[in-house]
Design an enzyme around this catalytic site. Structure first.
Site, PDB file in Angstrom:
ATOM      1  N   TRP A 101       0.838  -1.203   0.000  1.00 44.51           N
ATOM      2  CA  TRP A 101       0.000   0.000   0.000  1.00 44.51           C
ATOM      3  C   TRP A 101       0.874   1.254   0.000  1.00 44.51           C
ATOM      4  O   TRP A 101       0.550   2.249  -0.633  1.00 44.51           O
ATOM      5  CB  TRP A 101      -0.905  -0.009   1.238  1.00 44.51           C
ATOM      6  N   HIS A 102       1.985   1.197   0.724  1.00 40.78           N
ATOM      7  CA  HIS A 102       2.846   2.366   0.829  1.00 40.78           C
ATOM      8  C   HIS A 102       3.570   2.674  -0.472  1.00 40.78           C
ATOM      9  O   HIS A 102       3.895   3.840  -0.738  1.00 40.78           O
ATOM     10  CB  HIS A 102       3.874   2.169   1.948  1.00 40.78           C
ATOM     11  N   GLY A 103       3.869   1.686  -1.274  1.00 42.80           N
ATOM     12  CA  GLY A 103       4.594   1.964  -2.508  1.00 42.80           C
ATOM     13  C   GLY A 103       4.699   0.743  -3.396  1.00 42.80           C
ATOM     14  O   GLY A 103       4.775  -0.386  -2.922  1.00 42.80           O
TER      15      GLY A 103
END
Length: 663
Positions: free
Chosen positions: A442-444
């Site tokens: 989700w973060h990257g």
């Protein structure tokens, strides 16, 4: 230029999107914007409140006003991507109506009536299946949008790696837009990431799922729902707002007490000071320099940059959410708490109950529990884990990562086969690990973020096994691990990274022996509250230090991939992480450390002050928040002026964007 032309030019600049200068909480333009918005907001809620029998109307007007203001704010932040936000809003609103209309058609059956009315039971089942279908469609639409804009490069890299092709990403939406407008206005050669897409996508998914679960009714009109999806304080970097938490607030009358006003002002000032005094100053004056070229700096500087980055990213992200919470509170809305002094955590599991709490809770309710939670693992659990491990091995393209992945898989299989009693715990821990892997993704959209999520997942996994061990089990485990690392160093003496792990293992070995012995003595009976219940103060300090060090090490992979073009994130992130670990593993010249501390004295002093404030007892922090909130308005105004003046002294020439804007 005449006065009228100058005014028109200024208004044009004010109303247009400037990619180089998006509207940020740290800019004067934002606070001028907010002051103007707040003045009209107060006029609306005050005038409409005086109308007889107009409570509901007052809220509709308030919500409508804030919807358009928030949409304009996102346009000033992201330009034409505001159309994507409008599309997401319309989709969620329509799906909510469809699901609730189907729910209203169901036949209400009393207990025991099912057998007597099979036709009604069959009808209810058909309606529930249709509702579930609409929910799935809504989730797919939101994830498809997110995947297109955020993960196109990631999936293309995987495809090219597996099939040895050389495909390039093309922005088909830009191509179609250029064809429709008969122009070349949009760049079709690359896909840009809309600001905050992960936040408003997850927010829409929570609404669709909560309506399906009947935890909340659909919003009464598109303007109310539009306000829910676009509320500008938390729109671009959270906290992630849940439908069942926020939508009921849409229909409550506006109220702002004297204490709430003071707390709101406090959170705004607190967030600005965190962001500008701590985060930006530490980044510009030390952290960014080291990460940009680790080879130019000593092992001590590389290690220091890693620890200081942990404070920087906390101050940056929690600073944003503090401001968002304060701004929302001044308008009568309450956003969820997103941080709870995370570096006080005594274990990795406790850390994720304190860090980015809105995301952790979202993943728990919408991913962890649906795939089995603490009950059992499902096929989905193993598909997520297996697929992610394969992706890590493919994208890393290095034998060491492949060997590490193979080693982890072997350990997991051995534990599952050899210890049947552990299988339930094993299955639930698999779900935990999957949740952290998805959280990393989700973060990257790159290898380093998955690695970061996986390391955190393995940290939680390891902790849950560790806390079940007794004295001798822990002693044997740390002895074996330390011995294996020392043996590896003897076999491969020219690998600097192994020096880091050997030193760390030695520290952990000695500390564990001391702590376990303390637990056996009368001193070990002295205890106080911690994340895990009662804990000896010495043990608690050791656990906090170990947890903070572990979380800091994982941040190496988080920071290495931040603010990078997706097309080059994997290669650059891995190169940077490897370079920093190698630098830390070189021979240390301790005689250089005093000079480094002197040269960067302000950085290290700020770091120490920041950590001391972070570790202050929560009751003490609550006390000075309330003291600020209750002080006379004239004194509060003076405090605001002083705080703003201090913040201004730390502002850098180029304001730093919030780290979580990229997500």
């Amino acid at each position: 230029m005449t006065t009228s032309n100058a005014l028109l030019t200024y208004l044009s600049d004010l109303l247009s999107f400037d990619q180089e200068h998006p509207l940020l909480f740290t800019q004067f333009n934002f606070w001028a914007f907010f002051l103007l918005v707040y003045v009209f907001f107060c006029i609306i809620v005050t005038l409409l409140a005086k109308r007889r029998n107009d409570k509901q109307g007052k809220q509709v007007w308030r919500n409508t006003y804030l919807f358009f203001v928030s949409t304009f704010f996102y346009y000033k932040t992201s330009g034409t991507f505001v159309l994507l936000l409008v599309f997401s809003t319309l989709t969620g609103y329509l799906l909510g109506i469809l699901m609730d209309r189907l729910a209203d058609k169901r036949v209400v059956l009393a207990d025991g009536d099912e057998a007597a009315n099979p036709a009604a039971v069959a009808l209810n089942r058909r309606l529930n299946r249709k509702r579930k279908t609409w929910m799935i469609i809504g989730i797919i639409i939101n994830l498809a949008v997110l995947c297109y804009f955020k993960y196109a490069y990631f999936f293309t890299d995987i495809f090219n790696t597996i099939f040895h092709t050389n495909h390039h990403v093309v922005n088909h939406l830009a191509l179609w837009a250029n064809q429709l407008t008969a122009s070349d206005h949009f760049d079709a050669s690359r896909i840009l990431l809309p600001v905050g897409i992960s936040f408003f996508t997850f927010q829409n998914i929570s609404y669709i799922v909560d309506v399906h679960r009947e935890k909340v009714r659909h919003a009464s009109n598109i303007l109310d729902f539009g306000f829910y999806t676009t509320f500008f304080p938390q729109l671009v970097a959270g906290p992630i707002v849940r439908a069942d938490q926020f939508i009921p607030q849409l229909y409550k009358p506006y109220f702002l007490g004297r204490r709430q006003f003071g707390i709101g002002v406090f959170w705004i000032l607190n967030g600005l000071m965190k962001k500008i005094i701590l985060s930006d100053y530490l980044a510009v004056n030390f952290v960014d320099r080291v990460f940009d070229n680790p080879a130019l700096y000593t092992p001590f500087e590389n290690l220091s940059a890693l620890f200081i980055y942990s404070l920087q990213v906390y101050a940056d992200f929690s600073g944003y959410t503090d401001i968002a919470i304060g701004v929302a509170m001044l308008m009568g809305f309450y956003l969820p708490k997103n941080f709870n002094s995370p570096y006080k955590a005594t274990n990795p599991a406790g850390f994720w109950k304190r860090w980015h709490m809105s995301l952790s809770n979202w993943l728990k309710d919408y991913l962890y529990i649906p795939i089995g939670g603490n009950r059992n693992a499902t096929i989905t659990s193993y598909l997520i884990l297996g697929g992610t491990l394969v992706i890590i091995a493919l994208l890393a393209q290095t034998r060491w990562v492949t060997l590490a992945v193979s080693f982890v898989i072997t350990l997991l299989l051995a534990d599952y086969i050899l210890f049947p009693k552990h299988r339930k715990d094993f299955n639930t821990n698999i779900n935990n690990l999957d949740t952290m892997l998805v959280g990393g993704l989700w973060h990257g959209a790159s290898f380093n973020f998955i690695t970061w999520g996986g390391l955190n997942g393995m940290g939680i996994f390891t902790y849950k096994y560790w806390k079940r061990f007794g004295f001798w089990s822990r002693m044997i485990t740390v002895t074996i691990v330390t011995g294996l690392l020392v043996a590896s160093k003897l076999i491969w003496p020219n690998i600097p990274a192994l020096n880091v792990f050997v030193v760390w293992a030695g520290i952990f070995f000695i500390g564990t022996v001391i702590i376990e012995i303390i637990k056996l003595t009368p001193l070990g009976k002295i205890s106080r509250k911690s994340d895990t219940g009662q804990s000896n103060p010495i043990v608690m300090v050791w656990n906090i230090a170990m947890t903070f060090t572990f979380i800091t090490f994982t941040r190496l992979f988080f920071r290495s991939g931040s603010n990078l073009d997706p097309a080059e994130a994997n290669h650059v992130a891995w190169t940077t992480a490897k370079a920093m670990v190698n630098q830390m593993g070189l021979a240390w010249d301790f005689s250089q450390i005093p000079a480094i501390l002197s040269n960067y004295s302000s950085v290290f002093i700020l770091f120490v002050i920041g950590m001391i404030i972070h570790w202050l007892p929560e009751h003490f922090k609550r006390r000075y928040r309330l003291w600020f909130a209750c002080m006379p308005l004239w004194l509060m105004a003076i405090a605001v002026v002083v705080a703003v003046f201090i913040v201004y002294q730390f502002i850098t020439a180029d304001l730093q964007p919030f780290i979580y804007f990229q997500f």
